[in-house]
Scaffold this motif. Sequence first.
Motif, PDB file in Angstrom:
ATOM      1  N   GLN A 109       1.257  48.172   4.353  1.00 17.98           N
ATOM      2  CA  GLN A 109       0.716  49.374   3.673  1.00 17.98           C
ATOM      3  C   GLN A 109       0.361  49.150   2.193  1.00 17.98           C
ATOM      4  N   SER A 110      -0.763  49.746   1.841  1.00 17.35           N
ATOM      5  CA  SER A 110      -1.207  49.673   0.441  1.00 17.35           C
ATOM      6  C   SER A 110      -0.364  50.580  -0.423  1.00 17.35           C
ATOM      7  N   LYS A 111       0.037  50.026  -1.561  1.00 19.20           N
ATOM      8  CA  LYS A 111       0.740  50.818  -2.565  1.00 19.20           C
ATOM      9  C   LYS A 111      -0.235  50.875  -3.736  1.00 19.20           C
ATOM     10  N   TYR A 112      -0.745  52.052  -4.058  1.00 17.47           N
ATOM     11  CA  TYR A 112      -1.850  52.111  -5.022  1.00 17.47           C
ATOM     12  C   TYR A 112      -1.397  52.098  -6.481  1.00 17.47           C
ATOM     13  N   CYS A 142     -10.900  45.719  -4.059  1.00 14.10           N
ATOM     14  CA  CYS A 142      -9.918  46.453  -4.868  1.00 14.10           C
ATOM     15  C   CYS A 142     -10.601  47.431  -5.816  1.00 14.10           C
ATOM     16  N   TRP A 177     -15.487  51.366   6.012  1.00 19.58           N
ATOM     17  CA  TRP A 177     -16.021  52.728   5.977  1.00 19.58           C
ATOM     18  C   TRP A 177     -17.388  52.741   6.649  1.00 19.58           C
ATOM     19  N   THR A 190      -3.808  41.507  -4.937  1.00 18.13           N
ATOM     20  CA  THR A 190      -5.099  41.863  -5.536  1.00 18.13           C
ATOM     21  C   THR A 190      -5.864  40.560  -5.812  1.00 18.13           C
ATOM     22  N   ASP A 205     -11.109  48.510   3.882  1.00 17.23           N
ATOM     23  CA  ASP A 205     -11.400  49.552   4.856  1.00 17.23           C
ATOM     24  C   ASP A 205     -12.829  49.336   5.299  1.00 17.23           C
ATOM     25  N   CYS A 215      -0.616  37.713   0.096  1.00 20.29           N
ATOM     26  CA  CYS A 215      -1.595  38.801   0.001  1.00 20.29           C
ATOM     27  C   CYS A 215      -1.388  39.552  -1.302  1.00 20.29           C
ATOM     28  N   SER A 271       1.412  45.914  -8.673  1.00 16.49           N
ATOM     29  CA  SER A 271       2.634  45.268  -8.207  1.00 16.49           C
ATOM     30  C   SER A 271       3.071  44.238  -9.246  1.00 16.49           C
ATOM     31  N   PHE A 331      -3.772  42.916   8.457  1.00 17.45           N
ATOM     32  CA  PHE A 331      -2.834  42.138   7.640  1.00 17.45           C
ATOM     33  C   PHE A 331      -1.544  41.867   8.413  1.00 17.45           C
ATOM     34  N   ASN A 343     -19.025  50.065   0.967  1.00 16.94           N
ATOM     35  CA  ASN A 343     -17.869  49.795   0.125  1.00 16.94           C
ATOM     36  C   ASN A 343     -18.323  49.222  -1.220  1.00 16.94           C
ATOM     37  N   ILE A 353       6.471  45.175   3.676  1.00 15.74           N
ATOM     38  CA  ILE A 353       5.287  44.615   3.015  1.00 15.74           C
ATOM     39  C   ILE A 353       4.016  45.354   3.431  1.00 15.74           C
ATOM     40  N   TYR A 360      -6.736  59.074  -9.539  1.00 17.88           N
ATOM     41  CA  TYR A 360      -7.179  57.690  -9.266  1.00 17.88           C
ATOM     42  C   TYR A 360      -8.647  57.659  -8.855  1.00 17.88           C
ATOM     43  N   VAL A 366       6.701  48.928  -7.499  1.00 18.54           N
ATOM     44  CA  VAL A 366       6.203  47.933  -6.538  1.00 18.54           C
ATOM     45  C   VAL A 366       6.292  46.527  -7.117  1.00 18.54           C
TER      46      VAL A 366
END
Length: 386
Positions: free
Chosen positions: A132-135, A187, A282, A162, A280, A160, A138, A91, A329, A130, A251, A116
């Motif tokens: 980094q993911s903020k879980y 998401c 994975w 959800t 990600d 950028c 927003s 990103f 995923n 901006i 979560y 957020v």
Amino acid sequence: MENWLKDNECTGCGACQNICPKEAIQMVTDECGFWHPRIIKDKCIDCKQCEKVCPIVKPAFSNRFSSSPEVYAGWSLNADTRYNSTSGGIFSELALKILEMGGAVSGAVYSETFLVYHQVIFKETDLTNIRQSKYIQSDSGYVFREIKTVLAEGKTVLFCGTPCQVAGLNTYLGKDYENLITVDFICRGANSPKAYRKWLDMLEKQYHSEVTRVWFKNKELGWNRFSTRVDFKNGKIYRKDRYTDLFMRGYLEKNWYIRPCCGDCKFKAVPRVADLTLADFWKVDKALDEDKGTSMIMVNTQRGTFLLESIKDNIYLQRRDLDEVLNGNQMLNKSAWISKWSGYFLRSLDYKRFDKAFYHLELKLKFLGWKYKWKKYYGNKRSKNS
Ligand SMILES: Cc1cc2nc3c(=O)[nH]c(=O)nc-3n(C[C@H](O)[C@H](O)[C@H](O)COP(=O)(O)OP(=O)(O)OC[C@H]3O[C@@H](n4cnc5c(N)ncnc54)[C@H](O)[C@@H]3O)c2cc1C
């Protein structure tokens, strides 16, 4: 006019608030901490614009988005960017390119109280906010209006958010702007800002100090540990992984504070609603990843292809198979399940500290589980004996 959508279907994307010509819609939080539009009846002129731009009522899918997208594994070649990003830092590389070209980037940033919201930035120095993911969910505020203004000035905008926020922006704009590039991500669901703020309040009490930084998926212990780091004014640091940090457990393990609509997300699978989809990567080969973070990049449109092409000297990129993403995923295709105890937990935060509410509900559910098994066991025994 009456609300056109049930509360449990609303994503809180804010398209309706942005479009309203009379400022007759306000986003307000419910008792669980989720934003919902509320119509101020005296101001409403019944133009129904809000209903028309709701991405749930009127999903704006277009054949611009490929149903067999190309998929890549990749990361930023800048070690700092990669380390400070949630997965591979793709990103940030996309955003940097747009800013270098004189464009604008819109993404999620922390407020002074670490809630957020979405912001538009024009300078490279603001990119760290901006990243980094903020879980948590927003707050879109009036960012869609701001983006429309910048687009009308002829500047390129990279947005950028959800998938539901991207869908909301698309329906709000109502037409395809050639100078808009959108990025969504796979998401798992947006968490209640109330639960997250209560968790931070608990930490501030425990550490006798104010929070100065929140860093989800911190990589100090390796990317796969999914660690959370919180820094405090007094110099102390909280650091726990996904199995010990209560917020992440709530979560990922308990599903106690994901927004209700995320349990039946309308923006899963392919085709996507954005030019590029990040996630990600994975289960990528161990030799490739080294626990530093790898991004999955899905290219959904020609515009996405051009932008990815323009950063290829700054990233490592390897073509992969869509099936690998589907296997590694699940959230690409599936919505998260929402615990039926979610409302109970969120309401209990009104009078209990986060950890107390967490352990109380965990114990209650254990007890109910034992009770159920005991009843089943004795029920079976009795029916055998009779
Ligand atoms: C709520 C949420 C759930 C996610 N669930 C999954 C998942 O189940 N599986 C998966 O593989 N990946 C998931 N991701 C995406 C993942 O965490 C990474 O963001 C993604 O891999 C891109 O990483 P990056 O290193 O390229 O960029 P990053 O530096 O992580 O950049 C992330 C971008 O996302 C935006 N963003 C951050 N927080 C929010 C927010 N709260 N709301 C809207 N936009 C935000 C930022 O503004 C930035 O533009 C999720 C992200 C969020 C925010």
